[in-house]
Design a protein around this motif. Structure first.
Motif, short mmCIF file in Angstrom:
data_model
loop_
_atom_site.label_atom_id
_atom_site.label_comp_id
_atom_site.label_asym_id
_atom_site.label_seq_id
_atom_site.Cartn_x
_atom_site.Cartn_y
_atom_site.Cartn_z
N HIS A 171 41.58 45.27 90.64
CA HIS A 171 41.46 44.06 89.51
C HIS A 171 41.94 42.95 90.04
CE1 HIS A 171 41.30 42.63 85.51
NE2 HIS A 171 42.26 42.05 85.46
N ALA A 172 42.76 42.85 91.16
CA ALA A 172 43.20 41.59 91.61
C ALA A 172 42.36 40.95 92.46
CB ALA A 172 44.55 41.82 92.05
N ASN A 173 41.48 41.81 93.26
CA ASN A 173 40.58 41.64 94.24
C ASN A 173 39.29 41.21 93.83
OD1 ASN A 173 42.42 41.43 96.49
ND2 ASN A 173 42.37 43.45 96.78
N ARG A 174 39.07 41.28 92.42
CA ARG A 174 37.57 41.33 91.77
C ARG A 174 36.66 40.00 92.32
NH1 ARG A 174 41.12 40.02 88.30
NH2 ARG A 174 40.95 38.58 86.67
N TRP A 175 37.69 38.81 92.27
CA TRP A 175 36.72 37.69 92.65
C TRP A 175 36.45 37.51 93.84
CZ3 TRP A 175 34.17 35.95 88.68
CH2 TRP A 175 34.69 35.81 87.43
N LYS A 176 37.21 38.01 94.75
CA LYS A 176 37.03 37.94 96.29
C LYS A 176 35.89 39.10 96.52
CE LYS A 176 41.77 36.98 97.73
NZ LYS A 176 43.02 37.72 98.41
N ALA A 177 36.00 40.11 96.04
CA ALA A 177 35.12 41.10 96.16
C ALA A 177 33.66 40.54 95.87
CB ALA A 177 35.16 42.33 95.41
N LEU A 178 33.66 39.62 94.89
CA LEU A 178 32.30 39.33 94.29
C LEU A 178 31.41 38.44 95.21
CD1 LEU A 178 30.32 38.62 91.96
CD2 LEU A 178 31.71 36.71 91.05
N VAL A 179 32.46 37.70 95.96
CA VAL A 179 31.65 36.90 97.18
C VAL A 179 31.09 37.80 97.98
CG1 VAL A 179 32.47 35.59 98.94
CG2 VAL A 179 33.80 35.08 97.00
N PHE A 180 31.60 38.94 98.70
CA PHE A 180 30.97 39.73 99.47
C PHE A 180 29.80 40.53 98.97
CE2 PHE A 180 35.28 39.10 101.12
CZ PHE A 180 34.86 38.36 102.23
N ILE A 181 30.00 40.88 97.50
CA ILE A 181 28.66 41.51 97.01
C ILE A 181 27.49 40.66 96.50
CG2 ILE A 181 28.04 42.64 94.70
CD1 ILE A 181 30.91 43.93 94.56
N ALA A 182 27.83 39.27 96.17
CA ALA A 182 26.95 38.55 96.15
C ALA A 182 26.21 37.94 97.33
CB ALA A 182 27.44 37.24 95.41
N LEU A 183 26.92 38.02 98.47
CA LEU A 183 26.44 37.82 99.59
C LEU A 183 25.23 38.94 100.13
CD1 LEU A 183 26.41 35.91 102.17
CD2 LEU A 183 28.17 37.60 103.17
N ALA A 184 25.61 40.08 99.72
CA ALA A 184 24.58 41.17 100.12
C ALA A 184 23.46 41.20 99.20
CB ALA A 184 25.50 42.68 99.82
N GLN A 185 23.64 40.57 97.87
CA GLN A 185 22.42 40.40 97.02
C GLN A 185 21.57 39.34 97.63
OE1 GLN A 185 20.96 41.81 94.59
NE2 GLN A 185 19.71 40.28 93.40
N LEU A 186 22.19 38.39 97.92
CA LEU A 186 21.41 37.15 98.79
C LEU A 186 20.63 37.53 99.77
CD1 LEU A 186 20.78 34.16 98.65
CD2 LEU A 186 22.79 33.75 100.22
N MET A 187 21.21 38.55 100.59
CA MET A 187 20.48 39.01 101.80
C MET A 187 19.20 39.74 101.31
SD MET A 187 21.74 41.78 104.59
CE MET A 187 21.64 43.05 103.48
N VAL A 188 19.28 40.63 100.12
CA VAL A 188 18.09 41.34 99.83
C VAL A 188 17.14 40.43 99.23
CG1 VAL A 188 17.60 43.24 98.20
CG2 VAL A 188 19.64 43.52 99.53
N VAL A 189 17.48 39.59 98.51
CA VAL A 189 16.51 38.73 97.91
C VAL A 189 16.10 37.73 98.91
CG1 VAL A 189 16.49 36.73 96.20
CG2 VAL A 189 17.95 38.50 95.48
N LEU A 190 16.69 37.27 99.75
CA LEU A 190 16.00 36.51 100.89
C LEU A 190 15.15 37.40 101.72
CD1 LEU A 190 19.13 34.65 102.87
CD2 LEU A 190 17.19 33.74 101.52
N ASP A 191 15.16 38.45 101.92
CA ASP A 191 14.33 39.33 102.55
C ASP A 191 13.02 39.64 101.92
OD1 ASP A 191 14.37 40.96 105.12
OD2 ASP A 191 13.40 42.51 103.63
N ALA A 192 13.20 39.42 100.45
CA ALA A 192 11.92 39.68 99.88
C ALA A 192 10.93 38.61 99.80
CB ALA A 192 12.02 39.86 98.23
N THR A 193 11.52 37.55 100.01
CA THR A 193 10.59 36.09 100.17
C THR A 193 10.41 35.80 101.49
OG1 THR A 193 12.44 34.80 99.79
CG2 THR A 193 10.87 35.51 97.84
N ILE A 194 11.33 35.80 102.34
CA ILE A 194 11.20 35.34 103.84
C ILE A 194 10.26 35.94 104.52
CG2 ILE A 194 13.16 36.88 104.89
CD1 ILE A 194 14.35 34.57 105.85
#
Length: 502
Positions: A13-36
């Motif tokens: 629970h305490a690390n949830r916002w830090k974890a969101l940064v890395f989960i969002a980074l992974a999502q960005l990579m997958v989305v980037l790959d679809a268009t790049i």
């Protein structure tokens, strides 16, 4: 289900916002790959000697593997643990990206793209599940998923631009290599920051027959469309592939009806509202994916745009999609029935697609392509929010994860079929046009002009088919979907459902 049912203990629970940064980074990579990769495809095709008939496999191999294995990936994440599945998915995606960047022939490229799809299918549901167990408060969950969704939408725009920059100033191979630092940072961050609560695994046996039958059935279906382009629709192998596909997918349905822990419980798709959403989205994406491929080639090959200019040329569509989703869909989905948002949304997209049927070799971007892209974005963006809400309407908590994953599955499989089918139609029309007109071209410039005119003729023939697909999607929504509009409170509940039980 109570909002605090899956409350994460201390560290998670305490690390949830830090974890969101890395989960969002992974999502960005997958989305980037679809268009790049779309922007880099013409350059990669030329370097690797990939034929026009086979070029769609660079897109199709990824979409088919991702879509075919997404439900299975969710089950594996539930069984292994979501953090472990997330990290393994990232490492595997990075390795597959390295293989794609180093490819020296078409076969290696197709294999690398398929591997990216396999690991993406493990990564995506694990990421959503991690957010679910860490963000249990309703307001925090809405904020977290809002950030996650914004990255999904904005990442598409970044992908078009980044793909153009890397292709033009470095090399198309860097559109693959760029995934590696994203994956390493996200995996390391998740390993040290994410603390998954204990006791959240689903230890039901894996439905291996379901995975095998569904994957083989879908591969046969898409490969059948590809064979039809090279050998004709009446070719024995083509017909055999279609027959095999029907048999395998029918066996999949029968298997899912009998096994104790099915990959896809049939009750999820037999509801008319959910079934209508899955079917209409899949058909709409058939239209969209193939058309993106043609428009990329039209801008770069026919109009002579550089890769980076092509990337910027797609931005109006991304802007339209974000406006349609955040301003139109979000504001109206609590006031009008979903079918009165999704149906018109598909028709607006069809109007944009209709403009693209008017393309000629000398068409202006400002008068034809630009308004078409804006309409496509607005139309598809408007359908997204009500579709996501209906996808989990009235679902049992134990089925919420698979119901949510089915939205992605219908989109990915629709994209795979659409790319193969529309590419087949376009290539056949181009071949026929060139055969009929090349005899009158006596000089090399005239012959080159006929080739370009033939290519555009093929694109517009296929795009007419895409217009029909979007109109059909609108008819399906209006006919099957009968759910009324949701209240503000119920919408919040519905948005929360797909991330509670995966």
């Amino acid at each position: 289900m109570p909002r605090t049912a899956s409350k994460a203990p201390g560290d998670a629970h305490a690390n949830r916002w830090k974890a969101l940064v890395f989960i969002a980074l992974a999502q960005l990579m997958v989305v980037l790959d679809a268009t790049i990769v779309n922007i880099a495809l013409p350059s990669a095709q030329q370097d690797l000697g990939i034929s026009d008939g086979n070029r769609q496999w660079v897109v199709t191999a990824y979409a088919l593997a991702f879509g075919g294995l997404l439900l299975f990936g969710g089950r594996v994440a539930d069984l292994w643990g979501r953090k472990r599945a997330f990290v393994i998915g990232l490492i595997g995606f990075a390795a597959a990206s390295a293989l794609g960047g180093a490819a020296t022939n078409g076969a290696t490229m197709f294999g690398a793209r398929a591997l990216q799809g396999v690991f993406g299918a493990l990564l995506a549901p694990a990421a959503l599940s991690l957010l679910a167990v860490m963000f249990t408060d309703a307001k925090e969950r809405a904020k977290a998923f809002g950030i996650y969704g914004a990255i999904a939408g904005g990442g598409g725009a970044v992908g078009f631009i980044l793909g153009g920059v890397l292709t033009e100033y470095l090399d198309w191979r860097w559109t693959f290599f760029v995934n590696i630092p994203f994956a390493i940072v996200a995996a390391a961050g998740a390993y040290f920051v994410v603390r998954e609560p204990e006791g959240g695994r689903n230890r039901s046996p894996l439905d291996i027959p379901g995975v095998v039958l569904s994957t083989l059935g879908l591969v046969s279906l898409v490969y059948g469309f590809t064979r039809a382009e090279s050998d004709g629709w009446s070719d024995t192998t083509t017909i055999s592939l279609f027959v095999a596909s029907v048999a395998l997918l029918l066996a999949f349905v029968l298997t899912e009806a009998k096994v104790k822990a099915p990959l896809l419980p049939l009750r999820v798709v037999t509801d008319r509202n959910r079934g209508g959403v899955y079917l209409s989205l899949g058909i709409a994406v058939i239209a969209m994916f193939g058309s993106f491929l043609f428009l990329t080639y039209y801008l770069q090959v026919v109009k002579g745009y550089s890769p980076i200019k092509s990337g910027f040329a797609f931005l109006p569509m991304v802007a339209g999609m974000m406006v349609g989703s955040t301003q139109i869909g979000t504001r109206l989905m609590t006031r009008v029935p979903a079918r009165f948002l999704m149906g018109p949304g598909f028709l607006v997209a069809a109007a944009g697609m209709f403009l693209l049927t008017q393309l000629e070799t000398g068409s202006s971007y400002a008068s034809t392509v630009l308004p078409a892209l804006v309409l496509l974005g607005l139309g598809m963006g408007t359908t997204f929010n009500p579709a996501m809400s209906l996808a989990t309407l009235g679902i049992e908590p134990r089925d919420a994860g698979v119901a949510s994953a089915m939205v992605n599955t219908s989109q990915q499989v629709g994209g795979a079929i659409g790319t193969a089918l529309l590419n087949t139609i376009a290539t056949s029309a181009t071949t026929a046009y060139v055969k009929d007109h090349i005899t009158g071209a006596t000089t090399k410039p005239q012959q080159q002009l006929v080739q370009l005119q033939g290519a555009v003729h093929g694109y517009t023939n296929a795009i007419w088919f895409a217009v029909g697909m979007l109109v059909l999607a609108a008819l399906i929504v209006v006919t099957l979907v009968n759910a009324g509009h949701a209240s503000s409170e119920s919408v919040e509940d519905e948005v929360a459902v797909p991330v509670i039980a995966h």
